[in-house]
Design a protein around this motif. Structure first.
Motif, PDB file in Angstrom:
ATOM      1  N   LEU A   1       0.821  -1.208   0.000  1.00 33.83           N
ATOM      2  CA  LEU A   1       0.000   0.000   0.000  1.00 33.83           C
ATOM      3  C   LEU A   1       0.856   1.259   0.000  1.00 33.83           C
ATOM      4  O   LEU A   1       0.490   2.254  -0.628  1.00 33.83           O
TER       5      LEU A   1
ATOM      6  N   GLY B   1       2.011   1.392  -3.570  1.00 34.58           N
ATOM      7  CA  GLY B   1       0.887   1.745  -4.439  1.00 34.58           C
ATOM      8  C   GLY B   1       0.457   3.180  -4.246  1.00 34.58           C
ATOM      9  O   GLY B   1       0.175   3.898  -5.212  1.00 34.58           O
ATOM     10  N   GLY B   2       0.398   3.629  -2.988  1.00 31.94           N
ATOM     11  CA  GLY B   2       0.012   5.012  -2.695  1.00 31.94           C
ATOM     12  C   GLY B   2       1.011   6.003  -3.254  1.00 31.94           C
ATOM     13  O   GLY B   2       0.646   7.047  -3.803  1.00 31.94           O
TER      14      GLY B   2
ATOM     15  N   GLY C   1      -8.906   6.610  -6.928  1.00 30.24           N
ATOM     16  CA  GLY C   1      -9.337   6.458  -5.538  1.00 30.24           C
ATOM     17  C   GLY C   1     -10.830   6.615  -5.384  1.00 30.24           C
ATOM     18  O   GLY C   1     -11.490   5.821  -4.698  1.00 30.24           O
TER      19      GLY C   1
ATOM     20  N   LEU D   1      -1.133   4.574   3.562  1.00 32.06           N
ATOM     21  CA  LEU D   1      -1.500   5.533   2.520  1.00 32.06           C
ATOM     22  C   LEU D   1      -0.944   6.923   2.816  1.00 32.06           C
ATOM     23  O   LEU D   1      -0.533   7.649   1.899  1.00 32.06           O
TER      24      LEU D   1
ATOM     25  N   PHE E   1      -2.976  -0.904  -4.601  1.00 33.33           N
ATOM     26  CA  PHE E   1      -3.900   0.001  -3.915  1.00 33.33           C
ATOM     27  C   PHE E   1      -5.269  -0.650  -3.709  1.00 33.33           C
ATOM     28  O   PHE E   1      -5.795  -0.703  -2.593  1.00 33.33           O
TER      29      PHE E   1
END
Length: 407
Positions: free
Chosen positions: A59, A62-63, A76, A158, A296
């Motif tokens: 994450l 991915g973030g 998102g 995140l 994500f």
């Protein structure tokens, strides 16, 4: 095709064989099949060892990748909208089938007097809105990692990922590489664990079938059958239909051809989190979803996207209301829809008795004394709904990844 991809493609065949063999052995051995339980527990423990750090590192990576992308906000928003809409739709489908087929009608409560109790009466409180929001944010991120509080880990990861995205040049690339490489390390560990997956699946199935067996299922066969119909509609019509309509690079047939082994694995483990590594590998390697979107959407979905759970809560509410001869009012239907949706979001992606059914029943003023009827076979329901939950996660990833093509 690489050796790892080839092994992944063959895994589905071995899991099918292990599932069938485990079920047969469980039926033949009965409760003595518990001798296989430690093997299944060891297999689950190996997976749990990897899942929490994998969620965190993937994450963050991915973030960070999405945060540097022009389509980050769009991806998102669409991800959250998809999860919310499909969850609410699943609740409504569960209610419609519950009222159409009436699984609890005509049942005698005297049959279940031996297990009826109010021991779960104090377990039905859902936290308030602000309590829920505050609960998302860890006061101690390291404690959240140690305790495996997935929602708090997601929020913390995140924040780190989007903060890394604000860096420029070498700083961002260095940090992004660190987290991405750590994700690859954990994926390699999980790949090794997957080689023994058929053995673990066999042990889990033998133990589950031997423990709960055919006799228990007979009592609620009708309910199980209706639930399977509900999940089939959610899985193939709602989720599959969304892929057919909105996914740019994946067809309906391609999607389910790739997902069947993941669904089987989810069915056998009854855990979205345990299935997450295999789901991520399949979505990325076979459905060709980008690493950024996969990292994500899937960890987030494994925590908050529970279509199967949402439908189960609604169907269970109808089941118990009919057992007690209750005619549900509009206000009660609304209470079931709201509580089932919130409960599904708050349900952790791990196997276990669904105490959140208590919250749904209490919100609609439905008696809970017969709840142990379902808890006794909750593992069966859990296996079924988990296979659908992870399918929704993968569908969302394939759909939102198409938004990146516009950049």
């Amino acid at each position: 095709m690489s050796k790892s991809d080839d092994a992944l493609s063959k895994l589905g065949t071995w899991i099918i064989a292990a599932t069938v063999l485990g079920a047969v052995v469980g039926l033949l051995m009965g409760e003595s099949a518990k001798i296989f339980a430690p093997i299944g527990d060891l297999f689950m423990q190996l997976i749990k060892m990897v899942v929490v750090p994998m969620v965190f590192f993937s994450l963050v990576g991915g973030g960070a990748s999405l945060g540097n992308s022009k389509s980050a906000g769009k991806i998102g928003i669409v991800t959250f909208i998809y999860y919310a809409v499909t969850t609410i739709a699943s609740v409504v489908i569960g209610l419609l089938f519950g009222e159409l087929f009436k699984p609890g009608a005509g049942m005698s409560l005297e049959t279940f007097n031996a297990i009826a109790s109010n021991e779960f009466a104090d377990k039905g409180a859902l936290p308030g809105f602000w309590d829920t929001v505050i609960g998302f944010v860890p006061s101690n991120p390291f404690a959240a990692l140690v305790e495996g509080n997935i929602l708090q880990i997601i929020v913390f990861a995140l924040f780190i990922g989007f903060s890394i995205a604000k860096f420029s040049g070498e700083k961002r690339e260095f940090l992004l590489n660190v987290f991405n490489y750590m994700t690859e390390v954990l994926i390699n560990i999980m790949t090794v664990i997957m080689y023994v997956a058929p053995i673990g699946v066999f042990a889990l199935m033998a133990d589950a079938v031997g423990t709960f067996g055919y006799d228990v299922l007979v009592k609620i066969t009708y309910l199980v059958g209706i639930y399977i119909l509900v999940l089939a509609l959610v899985n193939f019509v709602m989720i599959g239909g969304s892929v057919a309509l909105f996914a740019k690079n994946v067809t309906f047939a391609q999607f389910f051809k790739s997902m069947y082994k993941v669904q089987l694995f989810a069915f056998s483990t009854a855990s979205s989190m345990a299935t997450l590594p295999l789901n991520m590998a399949t979505v990325q390697n076979e459905l060709k979803v980008s690493k950024e979107t996969t990292s994500f959407a899937l960890p987030l979905g494994a925590t908050i996207n529970m279509n199967g759970n949402a439908a189960y809560y609604a169907l269970a509410a109808c089941f118990f209301a009919q057992m007690f001869g209750m005619e549900l009012t509009t206000a009660q239907y609304i209470a079931i829809i709201v509580t089932s949706t919130l409960g599904a979001v708050g349900q952790a992606g791990v196997p276990g008795p669904t105490l959140l059914v208590v919250a749904v029943l209490m919100a609609a003023n439905i008696p809970i004394v017969a709840l142990p009827i379902l808890f006794g076979v909750d593992r069966i329901f859990d296996m079924l709904r988990t296979a659908v939950n992870i399918t929704g996660d993968a569908a969302c990833a394939t759909i939102v990844d198409g938004l990146r093509d516009d950049e």
